[in-house]
Design a protein around this motif. Structure first.
Motif, PDB file in Angstrom:
ATOM      1  N   VAL A  36      42.665  55.187  34.552  1.00 47.43           N
ATOM      2  CA  VAL A  36      43.388  55.217  35.907  1.00 47.43           C
ATOM      3  C   VAL A  36      42.745  54.578  36.663  1.00 47.43           C
ATOM      4  N   PHE A  39      43.182  50.670  37.459  1.00 46.54           N
ATOM      5  CA  PHE A  39      44.120  49.994  38.109  1.00 46.54           C
ATOM      6  C   PHE A  39      44.105  50.282  39.391  1.00 46.54           C
ATOM      7  N   GLN A  40      42.485  50.694  39.888  1.00 46.07           N
ATOM      8  CA  GLN A  40      42.656  50.951  41.096  1.00 46.07           C
ATOM      9  C   GLN A  40      41.247  50.166  41.889  1.00 46.07           C
ATOM     10  N   GLU A  52      42.222  52.641  46.128  1.00 45.70           N
ATOM     11  CA  GLU A  52      43.471  51.798  46.561  1.00 45.70           C
ATOM     12  C   GLU A  52      44.027  51.327  45.208  1.00 45.70           C
ATOM     13  N   TRP A  53      45.368  51.496  44.877  1.00 42.47           N
ATOM     14  CA  TRP A  53      45.981  51.044  43.784  1.00 42.47           C
ATOM     15  C   TRP A  53      46.330  49.492  43.648  1.00 42.47           C
ATOM     16  N   GLY A  55      47.280  47.837  40.748  1.00 45.30           N
ATOM     17  CA  GLY A  55      47.951  47.425  39.502  1.00 45.30           C
ATOM     18  C   GLY A  55      47.019  46.829  38.360  1.00 45.30           C
TER      19      GLY A  55
END
Length: 303
Positions: A36, A39-40, A52-53, A55
């Motif tokens: 996870v 991607f942040q 903060e995402w 992608g």
């Protein structure tokens, strides 16, 4: 009886549940969180909720970064391929020497086997500290010897110049990790039937022919397993490079593991560090699958 049988069926689950909880807390949860996090965008000084995402931006950044390419090359060639090849050749040679009749005749086989294991007894951190002292340009034993014998005019900064940095790191790795290869090779040599050598002697085959046509074919499965295990063990190693050179001089000896650390805790970008970790894990997963395939095939043939 029904109560007793129900209790018996539940017993395996009750016994394995604590271990599964520990595995989940120490392995599964961090692994999932690392995926996870890749991607942040998150700093070590931020709370997890402030992430903060972004992608696939972290993966795009590492694949477009020339430093990652250099670190990948260093990891694949200098850190892994070269050290594994040297350990393989020296390990087989030492294993053959320790199995020789000369050492047995002189009653030195036990002593030599013990001495070979000494480097393996030292923690990697201690081994690196010892070798850094030996390589020191001013007070190191190696430089004092070179200067006293007039081979060099002044001390050589082995770990601080590009011409010798990687070879010095390789020397540390090979010295510390070689005993494992020697032990496995010795076990493989001892499993070769003596009748094959006796038959070769009857046919007047020399030592070299016996080595090529008996030793190597019998040792091939052992060699494959040793290569795969040492590759997996070495590819993601952090200690040797970081403690000896810190990735320097400059970024000359930077590898993926030290690049991960620098991205996460020097550049304060945990997301990019996690992305590098996923790439390394995926690469090692391929070697792990090959290793499992090879070992399962060996077990199937032996059965």
């Amino acid at each position: 009886m029904p109560m007793a049988s129900r209790s018996a069926r539940r017993q395996p689950y009750a016994l394995t549940t604590p271990a599964l909880i520990v595995i989940g807390v120490l392995f599964v949860f961090p692994s999932v969180y690392n995926v996870v996090l890749a991607f942040q965008k998150l700093s070590p000084y931020d709370a997890p909720g402030d992430a903060e995402w972004v992608g696939f931006d972290n993966f795009k950044a590492i694949f477009s970064d020339p430093q990652i390419g250099s670190a990948t090359l260093n990891t694949a060639f200098w850190l892994t391929a070269l050290t594994v090849a040297i350990r393989l050749v020296l390990g087989l040679a030492l294993a053959l020497l320790l199995q020789s009749r000369v050492l047995q005749r002189w009653h030195l086989r036990g002593l030599c086997r013990t001495l070979v294991l000494v480097p393996w007894m030292l923690p990697p951190v201690v081994a690196v500290a010892c070798w850094k002292s030996i390589f020191d340009a001013n007070t190191g034993v190696l430089n004092q010897f070179l200067v006293s014998t007039h081979l060099v005019s002044k001390g050589v900064p082995f770990l601080a110049q590009t011409s010798t940095a990687w070879w010095s790191v390789i020397a540390i790795i090979v010295w510390r990790e070689l005993p494992f290869v020697v032990v496995v090779m010795m076990a493989g040599l001892q499993s070769i039937p003596k009748e094959q050598y006796e038959a070769a002697a009857i046919d007047s085959a020399g030592r070299w022919k016996s080595f090529l046509h008996i030793t190597l074919p019998n040792m091939r499965p052992v060699i494959v397993v040793v290569v795969l295990m040492t590759v997996i063990q070495t590819f993601n190693n952090f200690v040797y490079v970081w403690l000896s050179t810190g990735g320097g001089p400059g970024t000359y000896t930077q590898v993926l593991a030290t690049q991960l650390y620098s991205a996460a805790f020097v550049a304060n970008d945990l997301g990019q560090g996690a992305a590098i970790g996923i790439v390394m894990t995926a690469t090692m997963a391929v070697f792990a699958l090959v290793y499992l395939r090879v070992t399962s095939d060996r077990e199937g043939r032996s059965a």
